[in-house]
Design a protein around this motif. Sequence first.
Motif, PDB file in Angstrom:
ATOM      1  N   UNK A 192      82.502  54.826  81.121  1.00  0.00           N
ATOM      2  CA  UNK A 192      83.051  55.552  79.972  1.00  0.00           C
ATOM      3  C   UNK A 192      83.126  54.698  78.711  1.00  0.00           C
ATOM      4  N   UNK A 193      82.785  53.427  78.792  1.00  0.00           N
ATOM      5  CA  UNK A 193      82.955  52.539  77.638  1.00  0.00           C
ATOM      6  C   UNK A 193      82.073  52.948  76.460  1.00  0.00           C
ATOM      7  N   UNK A 194      80.808  53.215  76.727  1.00  0.00           N
ATOM      8  CA  UNK A 194      79.887  53.534  75.639  1.00  0.00           C
ATOM      9  C   UNK A 194      80.277  54.841  74.948  1.00  0.00           C
ATOM     10  N   UNK A 195      80.572  55.872  75.741  1.00  0.00           N
ATOM     11  CA  UNK A 195      80.960  57.158  75.155  1.00  0.00           C
ATOM     12  C   UNK A 195      82.249  57.026  74.352  1.00  0.00           C
ATOM     13  N   UNK A 196      83.183  56.227  74.845  1.00  0.00           N
ATOM     14  CA  UNK A 196      84.458  56.043  74.143  1.00  0.00           C
ATOM     15  C   UNK A 196      84.246  55.378  72.791  1.00  0.00           C
ATOM     16  N   UNK A 197      83.401  54.346  72.744  1.00  0.00           N
ATOM     17  CA  UNK A 197      83.125  53.696  71.470  1.00  0.00           C
ATOM     18  C   UNK A 197      82.391  54.637  70.511  1.00  0.00           C
ATOM     19  N   UNK A 198      81.526  55.469  71.040  1.00  0.00           N
ATOM     20  CA  UNK A 198      80.843  56.459  70.196  1.00  0.00           C
ATOM     21  C   UNK A 198      81.835  57.456  69.606  1.00  0.00           C
ATOM     22  N   UNK A 199      82.825  57.854  70.398  1.00  0.00           N
ATOM     23  CA  UNK A 199      83.852  58.772  69.892  1.00  0.00           C
ATOM     24  C   UNK A 199      84.717  58.093  68.838  1.00  0.00           C
ATOM     25  N   UNK A 200      85.033  56.814  69.019  1.00  0.00           N
ATOM     26  CA  UNK A 200      85.778  56.077  67.998  1.00  0.00           C
ATOM     27  C   UNK A 200      84.932  55.930  66.739  1.00  0.00           C
ATOM     28  N   UNK A 201      83.630  55.699  66.922  1.00  0.00           N
ATOM     29  CA  UNK A 201      82.694  55.579  65.790  1.00  0.00           C
ATOM     30  C   UNK A 201      82.831  56.768  64.845  1.00  0.00           C
ATOM     31  N   UNK A 202      83.040  57.950  65.415  1.00  0.00           N
ATOM     32  CA  UNK A 202      83.132  59.178  64.611  1.00  0.00           C
ATOM     33  C   UNK A 202      84.388  59.226  63.742  1.00  0.00           C
ATOM     34  N   UNK A 203      85.392  58.408  64.040  1.00  0.00           N
ATOM     35  CA  UNK A 203      86.644  58.438  63.266  1.00  0.00           C
ATOM     36  C   UNK A 203      86.615  57.477  62.084  1.00  0.00           C
ATOM     37  N   UNK A 204      85.536  56.703  61.938  1.00  0.00           N
ATOM     38  CA  UNK A 204      85.452  55.655  60.921  1.00  0.00           C
ATOM     39  C   UNK A 204      84.396  55.977  59.873  1.00  0.00           C
ATOM     40  N   UNK A 205      84.590  55.514  58.628  1.00  0.00           N
ATOM     41  CA  UNK A 205      83.532  55.608  57.627  1.00  0.00           C
ATOM     42  C   UNK A 205      82.581  54.434  57.810  1.00  0.00           C
ATOM     43  N   UNK A 206      81.410  54.464  57.181  1.00  0.00           N
ATOM     44  CA  UNK A 206      80.550  53.271  57.204  1.00  0.00           C
ATOM     45  C   UNK A 206      81.330  52.062  56.683  1.00  0.00           C
ATOM     46  N   UNK A 207      81.283  50.979  57.406  1.00  0.00           N
ATOM     47  CA  UNK A 207      82.042  49.789  57.029  1.00  0.00           C
ATOM     48  C   UNK A 207      83.430  49.736  57.642  1.00  0.00           C
ATOM     49  N   UNK A 208      83.876  50.844  58.266  1.00  0.00           N
ATOM     50  CA  UNK A 208      85.155  50.835  58.964  1.00  0.00           C
ATOM     51  C   UNK A 208      85.102  49.943  60.197  1.00  0.00           C
ATOM     52  N   UNK A 209      86.259  49.537  60.681  1.00  0.00           N
ATOM     53  CA  UNK A 209      86.269  48.521  61.736  1.00  0.00           C
ATOM     54  C   UNK A 209      87.141  48.926  62.928  1.00  0.00           C
ATOM     55  N   UNK A 210      86.715  48.473  64.103  1.00  0.00           N
ATOM     56  CA  UNK A 210      87.552  48.484  65.293  1.00  0.00           C
ATOM     57  C   UNK A 210      88.146  47.090  65.448  1.00  0.00           C
ATOM     58  N   UNK A 211      89.447  47.014  65.568  1.00  0.00           N
ATOM     59  CA  UNK A 211      90.148  45.752  65.815  1.00  0.00           C
ATOM     60  C   UNK A 211      90.445  45.718  67.311  1.00  0.00           C
ATOM     61  N   UNK A 212      89.727  44.863  68.017  1.00  0.00           N
ATOM     62  CA  UNK A 212      89.647  44.931  69.470  1.00  0.00           C
ATOM     63  C   UNK A 212      90.245  43.688  70.117  1.00  0.00           C
ATOM     64  N   UNK A 213      91.017  43.927  71.168  1.00  0.00           N
ATOM     65  CA  UNK A 213      91.504  42.842  72.023  1.00  0.00           C
ATOM     66  C   UNK A 213      91.651  43.398  73.430  1.00  0.00           C
ATOM     67  N   UNK A 214      91.134  42.643  74.406  1.00  0.00           N
ATOM     68  CA  UNK A 214      91.231  43.123  75.786  1.00  0.00           C
ATOM     69  C   UNK A 214      91.062  41.939  76.731  1.00  0.00           C
ATOM     70  N   UNK A 215      91.189  42.227  78.025  1.00  0.00           N
ATOM     71  CA  UNK A 215      91.124  41.165  79.024  1.00  0.00           C
ATOM     72  C   UNK A 215      89.727  40.550  79.090  1.00  0.00           C
ATOM     73  N   UNK A 216      89.688  39.221  79.111  1.00  0.00           N
ATOM     74  CA  UNK A 216      88.436  38.513  79.252  1.00  0.00           C
ATOM     75  C   UNK A 216      88.231  38.046  80.681  1.00  0.00           C
ATOM     76  N   UNK A 217      86.981  37.839  81.040  1.00  0.00           N
ATOM     77  CA  UNK A 217      86.676  37.363  82.376  1.00  0.00           C
ATOM     78  C   UNK A 217      87.411  36.054  82.662  1.00  0.00           C
ATOM     79  N   UNK A 218      87.905  35.927  83.869  1.00  0.00           N
ATOM     80  CA  UNK A 218      88.651  34.753  84.344  1.00  0.00           C
ATOM     81  C   UNK A 218      90.045  34.635  83.730  1.00  0.00           C
ATOM     82  N   UNK A 219      90.536  35.712  83.105  1.00  0.00           N
ATOM     83  CA  UNK A 219      91.962  35.753  82.783  1.00  0.00           C
ATOM     84  C   UNK A 219      92.741  35.612  84.092  1.00  0.00           C
ATOM     85  N   UNK A 220      93.901  34.975  84.036  1.00  0.00           N
ATOM     86  CA  UNK A 220      94.632  34.683  85.274  1.00  0.00           C
ATOM     87  C   UNK A 220      94.942  35.938  86.084  1.00  0.00           C
ATOM     88  N   UNK A 221      95.102  37.077  85.416  1.00  0.00           N
ATOM     89  CA  UNK A 221      95.449  38.299  86.147  1.00  0.00           C
ATOM     90  C   UNK A 221      94.296  38.785  87.013  1.00  0.00           C
TER      91      UNK A 221
END
Length: 293
Positions: A192-221
Amino acid sequence: MEFSNENNNEVPTVQYFDNDFDAVEWISECRNKPLPIIAPAVDEVSIDEASQWNSFFHTHVGGQFFKARKYVYPAFQKWLDNSESCLEVGCGHGCSIYPLLGNAHLPDLRIIATDYSNEALSILMMHDKFDHSRVRVRIWDITEPFEDSKHYSRTEDGDGKLDMAHCDSTYPCLPVDSVLCLFVLSALHPGDHEASLCNIWQTLPPGGVILFRDYGTCDMTMFRHKIRLSENLYRRSDGTLSYYFDLEYMNALCAATGFEPAELKYATVQITNKKKGITMKRVFVHAVLVKVS
């Protein structure tokens, strides 16, 4: 991350850490760490995610499970200072929103708060700092287009019940300048990642930004999970999913969805529990994704 005491009349000083250790070296060290065997016969998509998260927020109705994300402004200051409107996906009970609303550097910021858990939005709107003049609330499953979401407001008696309402002209409307996407995609199946980003894309104007933070590989959790569904996908004991990102995968997602990474790196935070004498290594992926016109 450490924070100074807040003063209602001043902007709190935040010490922001995102380079406590070398992520590449740590990931290399983790290659020999044991991980659960990938479950061969587990149905990865059999969980009703909205139901699971409703149950989670119903259990934590006090809204204190997640700490206030005071790091959001220093992490994305350049981009938030240039945003008059911001949409947050997966806002939960407001641990990102309320620090931004109280930030004196952002007095005119308007926010669309979205989540696909109505329980979370109920808790969000019961908060004593909920500002109806600056926040618009919507149910939104980001795997579906935003136009299909439902707009809600708090009832006049302030009990936090969700009711359908018309959009006030003072509320932010689409497109918005920026979208906060914090620890949201990791809770979705990677299909679902690609479709979700495409749906977010629709909420932004050209030059708009996604401010992203999420779990990285080898995080202790990552090493605490018992059920592993695929290479980087795990299932928590409460049934919710947890995906761990790497930079290569993020670059591929950007290429597939019309975004360019203005910032993309591992953010590393080392936390020491002096009482227990243990050190915890956190690895996150930090990104600013720009919508290409």
